[in-house]
Scaffold this motif. Structure first.
Motif, mmCIF file in Angstrom:
data_model
loop_
_atom_site.group_PDB
_atom_site.id
_atom_site.type_symbol
_atom_site.label_atom_id
_atom_site.label_comp_id
_atom_site.label_asym_id
_atom_site.label_seq_id
_atom_site.Cartn_x
_atom_site.Cartn_y
_atom_site.Cartn_z
ATOM 1 N N ALA A 26 0.819 -1.206 0.000
ATOM 2 C CA ALA A 26 0.000 0.000 0.000
ATOM 3 C C ALA A 26 0.859 1.266 0.000
ATOM 4 C CB ALA A 26 -0.943 -0.007 1.203
ATOM 5 N N ASP A 27 1.947 1.244 0.753
ATOM 6 C CA ASP A 27 2.814 2.429 0.809
ATOM 7 C C ASP A 27 3.432 2.739 -0.549
ATOM 8 O OD1 ASP A 27 2.254 2.754 3.459
ATOM 9 O OD2 ASP A 27 4.126 1.893 4.198
ATOM 10 N N GLU A 28 3.708 1.674 -1.333
ATOM 11 C CA GLU A 28 4.279 1.890 -2.651
ATOM 12 C C GLU A 28 3.241 2.520 -3.583
ATOM 13 O OE1 GLU A 28 6.822 -0.427 -6.130
ATOM 14 O OE2 GLU A 28 6.053 -1.539 -4.411
ATOM 15 N N LEU A 29 1.981 2.147 -3.399
ATOM 16 C CA LEU A 29 0.906 2.743 -4.186
ATOM 17 C C LEU A 29 0.830 4.246 -3.928
ATOM 18 C CD1 LEU A 29 -1.474 2.156 -6.088
ATOM 19 C CD2 LEU A 29 -2.868 1.711 -4.064
ATOM 20 N N ALA A 30 0.895 4.616 -2.666
ATOM 21 C CA ALA A 30 0.876 6.043 -2.322
ATOM 22 C C ALA A 30 2.106 6.748 -2.875
ATOM 23 C CB ALA A 30 0.804 6.208 -0.804
ATOM 24 N N ALA A 31 3.254 6.093 -2.817
ATOM 25 C CA ALA A 31 4.492 6.696 -3.330
ATOM 26 C C ALA A 31 4.393 6.941 -4.830
ATOM 27 C CB ALA A 31 5.680 5.793 -3.019
ATOM 28 N N ALA A 32 3.759 6.013 -5.552
ATOM 29 C CA ALA A 32 3.601 6.176 -6.998
ATOM 30 C C ALA A 32 2.702 7.350 -7.321
ATOM 31 C CB ALA A 32 3.041 4.890 -7.604
ATOM 32 N N VAL A 33 1.637 7.523 -6.550
ATOM 33 C CA VAL A 33 0.732 8.658 -6.759
ATOM 34 C C VAL A 33 1.475 9.970 -6.504
ATOM 35 C CG1 VAL A 33 -1.308 9.845 -5.852
ATOM 36 C CG2 VAL A 33 -1.370 7.373 -6.275
ATOM 37 N N ARG A 34 2.230 10.020 -5.418
ATOM 38 C CA ARG A 34 2.966 11.250 -5.095
ATOM 39 C C ARG A 34 4.020 11.559 -6.161
ATOM 40 N NH1 ARG A 34 3.226 8.616 0.438
ATOM 41 N NH2 ARG A 34 1.423 9.483 1.561
ATOM 42 N N ALA A 35 4.710 10.513 -6.634
ATOM 43 C CA ALA A 35 5.728 10.719 -7.663
ATOM 44 C C ALA A 35 5.103 11.252 -8.944
ATOM 45 C CB ALA A 35 6.471 9.414 -7.934
ATOM 46 N N ALA A 36 3.963 10.684 -9.335
ATOM 47 C CA ALA A 36 3.283 11.140 -10.544
ATOM 48 C C ALA A 36 2.890 12.604 -10.417
ATOM 49 C CB ALA A 36 2.054 10.276 -10.811
ATOM 50 N N ARG A 37 2.407 12.978 -9.243
ATOM 51 C CA ARG A 37 2.003 14.379 -9.030
ATOM 52 C C ARG A 37 3.207 15.316 -9.149
ATOM 53 N NH1 ARG A 37 0.628 18.584 -9.551
ATOM 54 N NH2 ARG A 37 -0.906 19.869 -8.454
ATOM 55 N N ARG A 38 4.401 14.825 -8.782
ATOM 56 C CA ARG A 38 5.615 15.641 -8.899
ATOM 57 C C ARG A 38 6.181 15.623 -10.315
ATOM 58 N NH1 ARG A 38 7.014 12.741 -4.098
ATOM 59 N NH2 ARG A 38 8.457 11.476 -5.329
ATOM 60 N N GLY A 39 5.560 14.852 -11.209
ATOM 61 C CA GLY A 39 6.061 14.745 -12.562
ATOM 62 C C GLY A 39 7.180 13.744 -12.714
ATOM 63 N N GLU A 40 7.272 12.797 -11.772
ATOM 64 C CA GLU A 40 8.326 11.787 -11.795
ATOM 65 C C GLU A 40 7.740 10.422 -12.150
ATOM 66 O OE1 GLU A 40 9.969 11.933 -7.905
ATOM 67 O OE2 GLU A 40 10.618 14.026 -8.076
ATOM 68 N N MET A 41 8.601 9.541 -12.620
ATOM 69 C CA MET A 41 8.175 8.195 -12.968
ATOM 70 C C MET A 41 8.431 7.237 -11.814
ATOM 71 S SD MET A 41 9.381 5.773 -16.175
ATOM 72 C CE MET A 41 8.807 6.971 -17.376
ATOM 73 N N HIS A 42 7.472 6.356 -11.535
ATOM 74 C CA HIS A 42 7.626 5.369 -10.475
ATOM 75 C C HIS A 42 7.268 3.998 -11.036
ATOM 76 C CE1 HIS A 42 7.650 4.195 -6.118
ATOM 77 N NE2 HIS A 42 6.967 3.188 -6.630
ATOM 78 N N LEU A 43 8.219 3.079 -10.988
ATOM 79 C CA LEU A 43 7.998 1.736 -11.502
ATOM 80 C C LEU A 43 8.144 0.708 -10.403
ATOM 81 C CD1 LEU A 43 10.099 1.824 -14.800
ATOM 82 C CD2 LEU A 43 7.683 2.365 -14.508
ATOM 83 N N ASP A 44 7.356 -0.362 -10.507
ATOM 84 C CA ASP A 44 7.563 -1.511 -9.642
ATOM 85 C C ASP A 44 9.027 -1.934 -9.766
ATOM 86 O OD1 ASP A 44 6.288 -4.179 -8.315
ATOM 87 O OD2 ASP A 44 7.759 -4.723 -9.858
ATOM 88 N N PRO A 45 9.730 -2.177 -8.642
ATOM 89 C CA PRO A 45 11.166 -2.486 -8.716
ATOM 90 C C PRO A 45 11.492 -3.648 -9.641
ATOM 91 C CG PRO A 45 10.541 -2.032 -6.453
ATOM 92 C CD PRO A 45 9.268 -2.066 -7.237
ATOM 93 N N GLY A 46 10.711 -4.718 -9.580
ATOM 94 C CA GLY A 46 10.960 -5.862 -10.457
ATOM 95 C C GLY A 46 10.748 -5.504 -11.912
#
Length: 224
Positions: free
Chosen positions: A118-138
């Motif tokens: 769940a924390d990674e889901l929130a991190a992805a949303v925050r990264a997207a809002r900052r204009g950054e890319m967030h990928l599943d590590p694998g």
């Protein structure tokens, strides 16, 4: 609550239980607020249009890829064209490299699997809002391994092209690159074309991942 307004999110998934689970999690997160839900890509486009007319377009969409009527991959391209200020994070059960590349090429700002914490889901949303890319590590590791090697190093890139490549890897558009480097958009476009030619990459996404593989920029999996 944080001083700034919460990040607004639309959940797009054809399974009600998935949407319910995500909403329940985000209800516990102070800086993220679910403002709408949609059952497929077409429903998402309809709801986005209605929200945009009211000046209430969400910041981020969490989108499944496999849905009836209008699949997620097709929806991403249309969403990015009609609502360029809306970032899209894919949340799906399938992490094949081809799907990931297609989603990123279409304009997705992130790609997570449904077994993500769940924390990674929130991190992805925050990264997207900052204009950054967030990928599943694998997923990120498989992507970097799957890239065509192109040239062995970036030694042929000029200093300016290195700067442009770094900004491409951060997901910036030509206009944003121009603003960051205080150059014209036409010049930025030329630099981007040169970067693609010199790295042997066919797209901005491939160039960004090539930069990760060469160690020129941090891997999305390594970013906080």
């Amino acid at each position: 609550m944080t001083a700034e307004r919460p990040i607004t999110v639309m959940l797009v998934d054809d399974h009600a239980v998935v949407r319910s689970g995500m909403r329940a999690f985000f209800d516990l997160v102070d800086d993220i607020e679910v403002v709408a839900e949609a059952v497929d890509g077409q429903d998402a486009l309809n709801r986005l249009g209605a929200l945009a007319a009211q000046g209430q377009t969400p910041d981020v969409l969490l989108l499944d890829l496999v849905m009836p009527r209008l699949d997620g991959l097709t929806a991403i391209g249309v969403i990015r064209e009609r609502h360029p200020d809306v970032e899209v994070v894919v949340l799906t059960s399938f992490g094949q490299t081809e799907r990931v590349q297609a989603a990123l090429e279409a304009g997705a700002a992130g790609f997570l699997l449904k077994d993500a914490e769940a924390d990674e889901l929130a991190a992805a949303v925050r990264a997207a809002r900052r204009g950054e890319m967030h990928l599943d590590p694998g997923v990120a590791r498989r992507l970097t391994r799957s890239l065509m090697p192109g040239r062995d190093t970036g030694r042929d890139l000029t200093k300016r092209e290195h700067e442009v490549l770094t900004l491409i890897a951060q997901g910036l558009s030509n206009r944003e690159i121009a603003g960051r480097l205080v150059i014209t958009e036409r010049t930025a476009r030329t630099h981007v074309s040169n970067v693609l030619a010199k790295t042997g990459c066919g797209s901005r996404t491939q160039a960004a991942l090539w930069a990760v593989r060469q160690g020129l920029v941090p891997s999305p999996a390594d970013q906080p």
